[in-house]
Design a protein around this motif. Structure first.
Motif, PDB file in Angstrom:
ATOM      1  N   ILE A  69      -7.226  -1.709  -2.638  1.00 38.47           N
ATOM      2  CA  ILE A  69      -7.856  -1.858  -1.332  1.00 38.47           C
ATOM      3  C   ILE A  69      -8.255  -3.312  -1.095  1.00 38.47           C
ATOM      4  CG2 ILE A  69      -9.910  -1.270  -0.006  1.00 38.47           C
ATOM      5  CD1 ILE A  69      -9.762   1.473  -1.023  1.00 38.47           C
ATOM      6  N   GLY A 113       0.775  -1.229   0.000  1.00 37.77           N
ATOM      7  CA  GLY A 113       0.000   0.000   0.000  1.00 37.77           C
ATOM      8  C   GLY A 113       0.806   1.278   0.000  1.00 37.77           C
ATOM      9  N   ILE A 118      -5.318  -5.428  -0.207  1.00 41.94           N
ATOM     10  CA  ILE A 118      -4.825  -5.182   1.150  1.00 41.94           C
ATOM     11  C   ILE A 118      -5.809  -5.682   2.199  1.00 41.94           C
ATOM     12  CG2 ILE A 118      -4.440  -3.282   2.761  1.00 41.94           C
ATOM     13  CD1 ILE A 118      -2.842  -2.018   0.450  1.00 41.94           C
ATOM     14  N   LEU A 119      -7.099  -5.476   1.948  1.00 45.26           N
ATOM     15  CA  LEU A 119      -8.077  -5.945   2.936  1.00 45.26           C
ATOM     16  C   LEU A 119      -8.096  -7.469   3.009  1.00 45.26           C
ATOM     17  CD1 LEU A 119     -11.093  -3.509   2.764  1.00 45.26           C
ATOM     18  CD2 LEU A 119      -9.108  -3.513   4.251  1.00 45.26           C
ATOM     19  N   SER A 144      -0.413   1.379  -6.153  1.00 43.25           N
ATOM     20  CA  SER A 144      -0.497   2.551  -5.279  1.00 43.25           C
ATOM     21  C   SER A 144      -0.171   3.825  -6.055  1.00 43.25           C
ATOM     22  CB  SER A 144       0.448   2.383  -4.098  1.00 43.25           C
ATOM     23  OG  SER A 144       1.732   2.061  -4.545  1.00 43.25           O
ATOM     24  N   ASN A 193      -5.233  -8.409   5.103  1.00 37.26           N
ATOM     25  CA  ASN A 193      -5.484  -8.118   6.511  1.00 37.26           C
ATOM     26  C   ASN A 193      -6.480  -9.089   7.121  1.00 37.26           C
ATOM     27  OD1 ASN A 193      -4.314  -5.536   7.863  1.00 37.26           O
ATOM     28  ND2 ASN A 193      -4.441  -5.164   5.683  1.00 37.26           N
ATOM     29  N   VAL A 241      -7.992   1.776  -7.642  1.00 34.49           N
ATOM     30  CA  VAL A 241      -7.833   1.928  -6.195  1.00 34.49           C
ATOM     31  C   VAL A 241      -8.599   0.821  -5.476  1.00 34.49           C
ATOM     32  CG1 VAL A 241      -9.724   3.492  -5.675  1.00 34.49           C
ATOM     33  CG2 VAL A 241      -7.642   3.684  -4.405  1.00 34.49           C
TER      34      VAL A 241
END
Lengths: 547, 324
Positions: A523, A467, A526-527, A495, A530, A519
């Protein structure tokens, strides 16, 4: 204080604390909502026949026979539009008509020379042709309908004369009738306005060198250099927007002096009231389906395709590859470093000044602003270390990865440290009691037990690396460029691409779905990382608690 | 069925005849290898120290030529930042003020919300719902800064321009709102740790005296946890000052000190945004590039200071939690 007041205040306080969390959720929704809504439009949308044509031409991906049949059918529906425009143009384009009249006259003169005719006949015919030309030109240039009628009538009087039979000069007469036809229907004093309005309509329908139109260039038009203007509206939402602009003319008017301009909409058909073009504005909205054939499309290739014309067409394939490359190379450095550092901090180091310095460094490193990492990466890796090692001192994936590795080192160390610390003492003591050395205990007992926790740290660092933008601004990211061949090339990343498309040129603003798609890809990537980390962590906790 | 043999099979490395005591040679090898191993591990761990030193060294080294020629005093006090003029002027005051301005404005939004949310998470929510609410904070922290910047430019800026009639949507208000959102996860998690680390005794004492939750929180818990909360605010400030992409995209990048000072609808420019935006146009060897590195030094020193402050308060918070 009164009990009632205290209770009310207390409730108010509880409500406020709850409201703060609700506010956070709302913020999260406000941020993610538009991105998910508009970003998913990059993959899921109603694609028109133009989209399929573009896919065939640019990406070599289509059911060719079916597509050809479809294009033929849509062309049939479009033909009406082309004819309407041409008919209207015939009566309106004075310059073109005048030059046509002059050309006919010239050609006729040339033709006459090769005919068996007496000198007298020759001069007379030339004379008549010249008069016709002059009368036509006078009519074209006039705004007086009476004069036009008179002139055209005089021209048409020559129509049946034998001398013009089968010659070029016959073309004078359709020119005259077309013009009279148009002149009867339009307000002659606004000739110029018609031309401007027609030009606008043509740009909206067929596009120009800068902007794409609703239907794309006409079949036998000169090919355009940009891919984006070589096709019509590829998406149904784009088509709707263009159609709206075609039907409704917008004007910015100053309602009161000094106030901001106000947008005013009026039906474009009113501009062409009574002319041959008026039916166009009912025909196009009614037959837009036949002309474009929208169909629900799942464009999953968005994630593998390269783009054309700064993301006007295509997807984010190279950006994903670049992001993954930088991330993987960065992890190669940061994972071993981080795990070993954590092992040392937990297993070997004893409290003291050395430990304090180590801890302080790690905390400091975690607090350094990301842009300073960018400066450091540029100054140290690119400009200092690379020339020393014999590499070319330019921004590249390796430099970006190294910079990001330094940036995520604290994240990695802290996560691994926590993972190693949460391994129950009994595990270690059991191993040590069996006579295993400390090294062996760590490798065979502690490390495997801590592995899921360490993995959580790895994933969190991954998502951090993927990110970050500021550190790679000067160390390896570019907005445009080829797919990297080695780690010594700069690369596009999700990014930096998101940044570039958000503040970039007008072109990107024309394709919000691709803007948001880029974008959203970042996201989502990355989500997901996570989410995996969160799940992994909760399972580890459960498992370790169970023992 | 065949009965399985129950003899314990030992690996080939297990030598049953080996005496329990080590020979002196083995002892020496073990001693040396453990110390050498430790040293190697230490060296690897020291990478972090090395990294910090290298960052300091290289960023400062690069800024030295500029600071020597132009003077530290002028650099820090001049309001003019004209790097591309015929006679370039590099006054960083506007940039420093800009950075502090948006960060402090962001904290004004973030701190009240953050503390309330921390209290809510630690004291009010039941454990189960808390496990649902916490991921919201974690997701807010996980969203990359460029995505926030994207949101600021394309969603928030046009909305603010329409809604409030600002001359531009990319202004200090926009940047500080987004920075507040980005600083919130840090503030919440540190403050929540501090508040929940206090233990039950303080709270129970307060409740048993008949205090309401509000009174317990405001008069007992938050004062007791103040070190941790201050550390949370300082860490949030660090996050806001160091943030690049959001301010670069959302603050408008106009080199000016806001006037009047409370008008958040003006565009401003921060240190981070200046470095990010101008590095690409500053050629190697020119004073412009060194000046940007000098701005980096200022930024670095500021975060170091904030870091020391936060460490101090964090250690105090740890001690306070240990006592109670």
């Amino acid at each position: 204080m009164n009990l009632g007041v205290r209770r009310t205040l207390d409730r108010l306080f509880t409500g406020l604390t709850g409201a703060s969390i609700v506010l956070l959720m709302l913020v999260l929704m406000a941020v993610l909502g538009p991105m998910i809504y508009r970003g998913s439009g990059a993959v899921l949308f109603d694609g028109t026949v133009e989209f399929r044509r573009m896919q065939r031409d640019l990406f070599n991906r289509a059911d060719r026979d079916a597509l050809s049949a479809e294009i033929a059918e849509t062309d049939e529906a479009r033909q009406v539009v082309y004819e309407m425009i041409d008919r209207f143009k015939k009566g309106i384009d004075i310059a073109a008509m005048s030059s046509q009249a002059r050309e006919i006259n010239r050609e006729y003169g040339g033709e006459l020379r090769y005919r068996d005719a007496t000198a007298e006949e020759y001069t007379e015919s030339r004379e008549v042709a010249r008069t016709i030309r002059d009368k036509l030109e006078e009519a074209f240039g006039s705004q007086d309908i009476e004069l036009i009628r008179k002139n055209i009538a005089e021209v048409l009087a020559h129509k049946d004369e034998p001398r013009f039979k089968g010659t070029v000069a016959e073309r004078f007469f359709p020119l005259a009738t077309d013009f009279l036809d148009a002149a009867e229907h339009i307000d002659l004093s606004h000739y110029h306005d018609y031309l401007v309005a027609l030009d606008e309509v043509e740009v909206l329908l067929f596009g120009s060198a800068e902007r794409p139109g609703l239907l794309g260039p006409r079949p036998n038009q000169v090919a355009r250099p940009l891919a984006m203007t070589s096709y019509g509206a590829t998406r149904w939402d784009q088509a709707q927007a263009l159609l709206d602009r075609l039907v409704w003319a917008e004007k910015w008017v100053e309602k009161e002096p000094g106030r901001p301009l106000v947008k005013e909409r009026s039906p474009r058909a009113a501009m062409f009231h009574g002319t041959a073009l008026e039916p166009l504005f009912t025909y196009v909205p009614e037959h837009i389906d036949e002309m474009l054939r929208p169909r629900f499309t799942v464009y999953w290739q968005f994630f593998i395709d390269d783009n054309f014309d700064s993301h006007y067409f295509g997807g984010v394939g190279p950006e994903i590859i670049g992001t993954l490359l930088i991330t993987v190379v960065g992890m190669l450095f940061v994972v071993p470093l981080g795990v070993i550092s954590a092992a040392y901090l937990v297993e070997c180091a004893s409290e003291g000044p050395v430990m304090r310095i180590l801890r302080m460094s790690i905390n400091t490193l975690a607090g350094v602003p990301s842009i300073v990492f960018g400066l450091f990466g540029l100054a140290f890796f690119v400009l200092f270390l690379f020339p020393k090692l014999g590499f070319e001192p330019k921004a590249c994936i390796l430099a970006a990865s190294l910079t990001l590795a330094v940036l995520t080192l604290p994240v990695m160390i802290r996560a691994s440290e926590e993972a190693i610390r949460t391994v129950p003492r009994s595990y270690k003591e059991g191993s040590l009691a069996l006579g295993a050395s400390r090294f062996r205990t760590f490798v065979t007992v502690t490390f495997p037990a801590a592995l899921p926790g360490i993995l959580t740290g790895v994933i969190l660092s991954l998502s951090r690396i993927a990110g970050e933008t500021a550190p790679i601004l000067f160390t390896g990211a570019v907005a445009m460029g080829p797919v990297p061949k080695s780690i010594f090339d700069p690369t596009r990343t999700l990014s930096y691409g998101s940044y570039d498309m958000a503040v970039g040129d007008r072109l990107a603003m024309m394709v919000p779905h691709n803007q948001y798609g880029m974008v959203l890809t970042l996201i989502v990537l990355i989500l997901i990382l996570n989410a995996v980390a969160i799940v992994l962590r909760s399972r580890v906790f459960k498992k370790l608690k169970g023992h | 069925m065949e009965s399985r043999s129950l003899t314990l099979t030992l690996g080939p490395s297990a030598d049953r005849r080996r005496p329990l005591a080590l020979t002196p040679g083995e002892d020496l090898v073990g001693f040396i290898s453990s110390h050498v191993g430790r040293a190697v591990l230490f060296l690897i761990t020291a990478t972090s120290v090395l990294a910090v030193l290298l960052i300091l060294l290289f960023v400062i080294l690069r800024s030295v030529p500029f600071l020597r020629d132009f003077g530290v005093g002028e650099f820090l006090t001049s309001r003019l930042w004209r790097p591309t003029a015929d006679e370039p002027v590099f006054g960083a005051l506007t940039l420093i003020v800009g950075s502090l301005y948006v960060s402090i404005a962001a904290l004004l939004f973030a701190v009240p919300v953050g503390i309330l949310a921390a209290v809510f998470l630690s004291d009010i929510l039941s454990w189960k719902i808390r496990n649902v609410a916490k991921p919201v904070v974690e997701i807010l922290a996980a969203i990359p800064s460029v995505a926030y910047g994207f949101f600021a430019v394309l969603v928030l800026a046009p909305w603010m321009q329409r809604r409030f009639g600002f001359s531009t949507g990319t202004n200090a208000l926009n940047a500080s709102i987004i920075l507040a959102v980005m600083a919130l996860p840090t503030i919440i998690s540190v403050a929540e740790d501090a508040i929940s680390a206090l233990g039950r005794e303080l709270r129970e004492a307060s409740y048993s005296l008949g205090a309401t939750r509000l009174e317990t929180m405001v008069k007992v818990v938050i004062p007791a946890a103040h070190s941790g909360i201050i550390a949370a605010v300082v860490l949030g400030m660090m996050r806001a000052i160091g943030e690049t992409m959001v301010v670069w995209m959302a603050s408008g990048n106009a080199t000016q000190i806001p006037h009047p000072w409370w008008d958040l609808s003006q565009s401003i420019r921060t240190m981070t945004a200046t470095i990010a935006g101008e590095m690409g146009e500053a050629p190697e060897g020119m004073p412009h590039r060194s000046a940007l590195f000098a701005v980096g030094v200022v930024l670095l020193l500021m975060t170091f200071m904030l870091n020391i402050v936060s460490e101090y308060f964090l250690s105090r918070a740890k001690k306070a939690a240990g006592k109670s």
